[in-house]
Design a protein around this motif. Structure first.
Motif, mmCIF file in Angstrom:
data_model
loop_
_atom_site.group_PDB
_atom_site.id
_atom_site.type_symbol
_atom_site.label_atom_id
_atom_site.label_comp_id
_atom_site.label_asym_id
_atom_site.label_seq_id
_atom_site.Cartn_x
_atom_site.Cartn_y
_atom_site.Cartn_z
ATOM 1 N N GLY A 28 6.195 14.366 15.035
ATOM 2 C CA GLY A 28 6.100 14.773 13.638
ATOM 3 C C GLY A 28 7.215 14.195 12.788
ATOM 4 O O GLY A 28 6.996 13.706 11.682
ATOM 5 N N HIS A 29 8.459 14.248 13.306
ATOM 6 C CA HIS A 29 9.599 13.704 12.569
ATOM 7 C C HIS A 29 9.425 12.205 12.320
ATOM 8 O O HIS A 29 9.596 11.720 11.197
ATOM 9 N N LEU A 30 9.120 11.464 13.377
ATOM 10 C CA LEU A 30 9.006 10.013 13.247
ATOM 11 C C LEU A 30 7.845 9.628 12.345
ATOM 12 O O LEU A 30 7.940 8.683 11.551
ATOM 13 N N THR A 31 6.735 10.335 12.459
ATOM 14 C CA THR A 31 5.586 10.052 11.607
ATOM 15 C C THR A 31 5.915 10.267 10.139
ATOM 16 O O THR A 31 5.530 9.468 9.271
ATOM 17 N N THR A 32 6.648 11.341 9.845
ATOM 18 C CA THR A 32 7.012 11.638 8.455
ATOM 19 C C THR A 32 7.898 10.552 7.872
ATOM 20 O O THR A 32 7.723 10.134 6.715
ATOM 21 N N GLU A 33 8.859 10.074 8.651
ATOM 22 C CA GLU A 33 9.746 9.016 8.168
ATOM 23 C C GLU A 33 8.966 7.735 7.899
ATOM 24 O O GLU A 33 9.183 7.055 6.883
ATOM 25 N N ILE A 34 8.055 7.389 8.787
ATOM 26 C CA ILE A 34 7.227 6.199 8.588
ATOM 27 C C ILE A 34 6.347 6.370 7.352
ATOM 28 O O ILE A 34 6.198 5.448 6.530
ATOM 29 N N TYR A 35 5.771 7.534 7.210
ATOM 30 C CA TYR A 35 4.843 7.841 6.118
ATOM 31 C C TYR A 35 5.508 7.637 4.758
ATOM 32 O O TYR A 35 4.975 6.926 3.888
ATOM 33 N N TRP A 36 6.678 8.240 4.558
ATOM 34 C CA TRP A 36 7.341 8.143 3.264
ATOM 35 C C TRP A 36 7.999 6.784 3.040
ATOM 36 O O TRP A 36 8.135 6.331 1.893
ATOM 37 N N SER A 37 8.422 6.133 4.098
ATOM 38 C CA SER A 37 8.967 4.774 3.953
ATOM 39 C C SER A 37 7.879 3.822 3.470
ATOM 40 O O SER A 37 8.133 2.934 2.649
ATOM 41 N N MET A 38 6.661 4.010 3.975
ATOM 42 C CA MET A 38 5.557 3.155 3.538
ATOM 43 C C MET A 38 5.224 3.392 2.074
ATOM 44 O O MET A 38 4.923 2.443 1.336
ATOM 45 N N ILE A 39 5.279 4.629 1.645
ATOM 46 C CA ILE A 39 5.021 4.922 0.228
ATOM 47 C C ILE A 39 6.042 4.214 -0.653
ATOM 48 O O ILE A 39 5.692 3.556 -1.644
ATOM 49 N N GLU A 40 7.323 4.333 -0.308
ATOM 50 C CA GLU A 40 8.360 3.684 -1.111
ATOM 51 C C GLU A 40 8.213 2.172 -1.083
ATOM 52 O O GLU A 40 8.379 1.497 -2.107
ATOM 53 N N MET A 41 7.878 1.615 0.086
ATOM 54 C CA MET A 41 7.768 0.161 0.196
ATOM 55 C C MET A 41 6.625 -0.375 -0.641
ATOM 56 O O MET A 41 6.761 -1.380 -1.346
ATOM 57 N N GLY A 42 5.467 0.285 -0.579
ATOM 58 C CA GLY A 42 4.341 -0.158 -1.383
ATOM 59 C C GLY A 42 4.630 -0.086 -2.873
ATOM 60 O O GLY A 42 4.320 -1.014 -3.635
ATOM 61 N N VAL A 43 5.246 1.013 -3.297
ATOM 62 C CA VAL A 43 5.606 1.175 -4.703
ATOM 63 C C VAL A 43 6.621 0.111 -5.125
ATOM 64 O O VAL A 43 6.565 -0.414 -6.249
ATOM 65 N N SER A 44 7.548 -0.244 -4.237
ATOM 66 C CA SER A 44 8.571 -1.238 -4.547
ATOM 67 C C SER A 44 7.951 -2.598 -4.863
ATOM 68 O O SER A 44 8.327 -3.254 -5.835
ATOM 69 N N VAL A 45 7.006 -3.018 -4.048
ATOM 70 C CA VAL A 45 6.373 -4.322 -4.263
ATOM 71 C C VAL A 45 5.563 -4.315 -5.560
ATOM 72 O O VAL A 45 5.633 -5.267 -6.347
ATOM 73 N N VAL A 46 4.812 -3.251 -5.795
ATOM 74 C CA VAL A 46 4.001 -3.173 -7.012
ATOM 75 C C VAL A 46 4.906 -3.178 -8.245
ATOM 76 O O VAL A 46 4.647 -3.900 -9.225
ATOM 77 N N ALA A 47 5.985 -2.391 -8.220
ATOM 78 C CA ALA A 47 6.895 -2.315 -9.366
ATOM 79 C C ALA A 47 7.580 -3.655 -9.614
ATOM 80 O O ALA A 47 7.795 -4.045 -10.767
ATOM 81 N N ALA A 48 7.929 -4.377 -8.545
ATOM 82 C CA ALA A 48 8.571 -5.683 -8.703
ATOM 83 C C ALA A 48 7.631 -6.698 -9.336
ATOM 84 O O ALA A 48 8.078 -7.665 -9.964
ATOM 85 N N CYS A 49 6.319 -6.488 -9.198
ATOM 86 C CA CYS A 49 5.338 -7.432 -9.735
ATOM 87 C C CYS A 49 4.857 -7.077 -11.132
ATOM 88 O O CYS A 49 4.269 -7.922 -11.820
ATOM 89 N N LEU A 50 5.063 -5.841 -11.578
ATOM 90 C CA LEU A 50 4.530 -5.416 -12.871
ATOM 91 C C LEU A 50 5.009 -6.274 -14.042
ATOM 92 O O LEU A 50 4.196 -6.647 -14.904
ATOM 93 N N PRO A 51 6.317 -6.617 -14.152
ATOM 94 C CA PRO A 51 6.711 -7.483 -15.268
ATOM 95 C C PRO A 51 6.015 -8.847 -15.222
ATOM 96 O O PRO A 51 5.713 -9.415 -16.262
ATOM 97 N N ALA A 52 5.766 -9.354 -14.020
ATOM 98 C CA ALA A 52 5.153 -10.678 -13.893
ATOM 99 C C ALA A 52 3.673 -10.677 -14.250
ATOM 100 O O ALA A 52 3.142 -11.694 -14.699
ATOM 101 N N ILE A 53 2.987 -9.556 -14.062
ATOM 102 C CA ILE A 53 1.563 -9.495 -14.396
ATOM 103 C C ILE A 53 1.352 -8.893 -15.781
ATOM 104 O O ILE A 53 0.232 -8.524 -16.132
#
Length: 403
Positions: A270-295
């Motif tokens: 449960g602990h490891l799954t939660t860390e992976i889960y929220w890290s993926m959310i932040e990572m996906g948001v990071s890439v999208v946010a980095a691309c927003l000014p360019a698009i």
């Protein structure tokens, strides 16, 4: 807090602890891995479409860095999907028999989760690092100046050290005893250093670096000779990354809550799954946010390239006015009312900036008949001077005489 459930009515048989980390299920793990990595891929694809097809601009370092980041993000998403589909992530954690049976208990689900967690953490170091570097190099394409150059290079060095430092700290957490990473808990504790301080430092420093990167362009934007509403608009483009800080802060809060009592319920999976889960959310948001000014051109009639050229031209003109004013004051002893302060105290619509330039050019041009173009910090600024606003009906030119 979940209650351990027995695999049979006998108290001597192995028990399991149902995952109770925020209601995360195998299905939600697959959904987050697929959706967030998919959004990241779409954002980068749109970024390259705008750059290469809509505005016919060449690719920069920041574009290649975000491409590397999205490939790593896609790998993180695939690990989540595979780990859940194969019966690892978000499954019940074996507790063994007896009060401390969880120290020696393990099964295929726990082993798979620990292997995926280790690989996931290694990949996310470079995924986050390249996303941060992409934003920094994007800033360097827009802003110029000695102070900003030193500041941005310093942040790039910090991010590179941050990325490599945590990568190797995770890689060699158990030295060369890699098997201990997915062995029963008692072997992990015996052969590896405590990872709690390291992961806390990773999460905290991740948020801090994001805040610094987010705040970097605000000061330089505030110096531009434009209306307050336009300043807010430009700052708004850069502040799109605030969602990344919010996602990182959420992950940090959840992680600290977990690590304050890591063995309170012995729910390792449960602990490891939660860390992976929220890290993926932040990572996906990071890439999208980095691309927003360019698009941005897909969302507005004002293209990113136009915005970039305007900002860089204004910064270059401000530098020209400032340096010309200093030379004028040294040579003639005139006070600032003759035009020397226009670069920093111009009117809100930018007319004072260009009046200052015209005044300085008039003074200098009478001294020598040989006229040449001033080498500006940004050659693109010279090219776009013709597009800048007019002051008093006369276009400000970037020509002064040789000294």
């Amino acid at each position: 807090m979940a209650t351990p459930q027995a695999s049979s009515s006998s108290s001597t048989q192995e028990t399991y602890l149902s995952t109770s980390e925020g209601g995360i299920t195998p299905a939600s793990v697959i959904a987050v891995g697929a959706v967030l990595s998919g959004l990241a891929v779409i954002a980068v694809a749109l970024r390259f479409y705008v750059r290469l097809i809509r505005v016919y601009a060449s690719l920069g370092v920041e574009d290649w860095l975000i491409l590397v980041s999205v490939v790593l993000t896609l790998g993180m998403g695939l690990m989540m999907i595979i780990g859940s589909a194969m019966g690892g992530l978000a499954r019940p954690t074996p507790q063994g028999t007896g009060p401390k049976g969880y120290l020696t208990a393990t099964n295929d689900a726990e082993i798979l989760t620990e292997q995926i967690f280790w690989a996931f953490d290694l990949v996310q170091c470079f995924a986050f690092g390249t996303a941060k570097l992409s934003v920094l190099f994007f800033y360097r394409r827009i802003f110029r100046g000695e102070i900003f150059n030193i500041l941005s290079i310093g942040m790039i060095v910090v991010v590179v050290i941050w990325t490599l430092g945590f990568f190797f700290a995770i890689l060699f957490r158990c030295g060369t005893q890699f098997w201990a990473l997915w062995a029963p808990l008692k072997f992990l504790l015996a052969n590896c250093y405590s990872s709690t301080p390291m992961f806390q430092a990773f999460s905290i420093s991740d948020v801090i670096t994001d805040v610094f990167i987010l705040a970097m362009p605000i000061y330089w934007t505030s110096r531009l000779q434009m209306t307050l509403s336009k300043k807010f608009a430009v700052c708004g483009v850069f502040l799109l990354g605030a969602v990344v800080v919010a996602a990182g802060a959420a992950r940090l809060a959840i992680f600290i809550q977990q690590t304050n009592s890591p063995y309170q319920n012995a729910d390792g999976i449960g602990h490891l799954t939660t860390e992976i889960y929220w890290s993926m959310i932040e990572m996906g948001v990071s890439v999208v946010a980095a691309c927003l000014p360019a698009i941005w051109p897909l969302l507005s009639k004002v293209s990113l390239e136009s915005m970039v050229h305007t900002i860089r031209s204004m910064l270059s003109l401000e530098s020209l006015v400032s340096s010309s004013s200093r030379r004028s004051r040294r040579k003639t002893g005139e006070n600032s009312r003759n035009g020397g302060e226009g670069g920093s105290e111009g009117s809100s619509d930018g007319s004072g900036l260009y009046e200052s330039i015209s005044g300085e050019l008039d003074k200098v041009s009478t001294k020598n008949s040989r006229i040449n173009t001033v080498p500006m910090r940004d050659i693109e600024a010279q090219h776009h001077l013709k597009d800048m606003p007019r002051s008093g009906g006369i276009m400000a030119t970037a020509q002064v005489s040789n000294v």
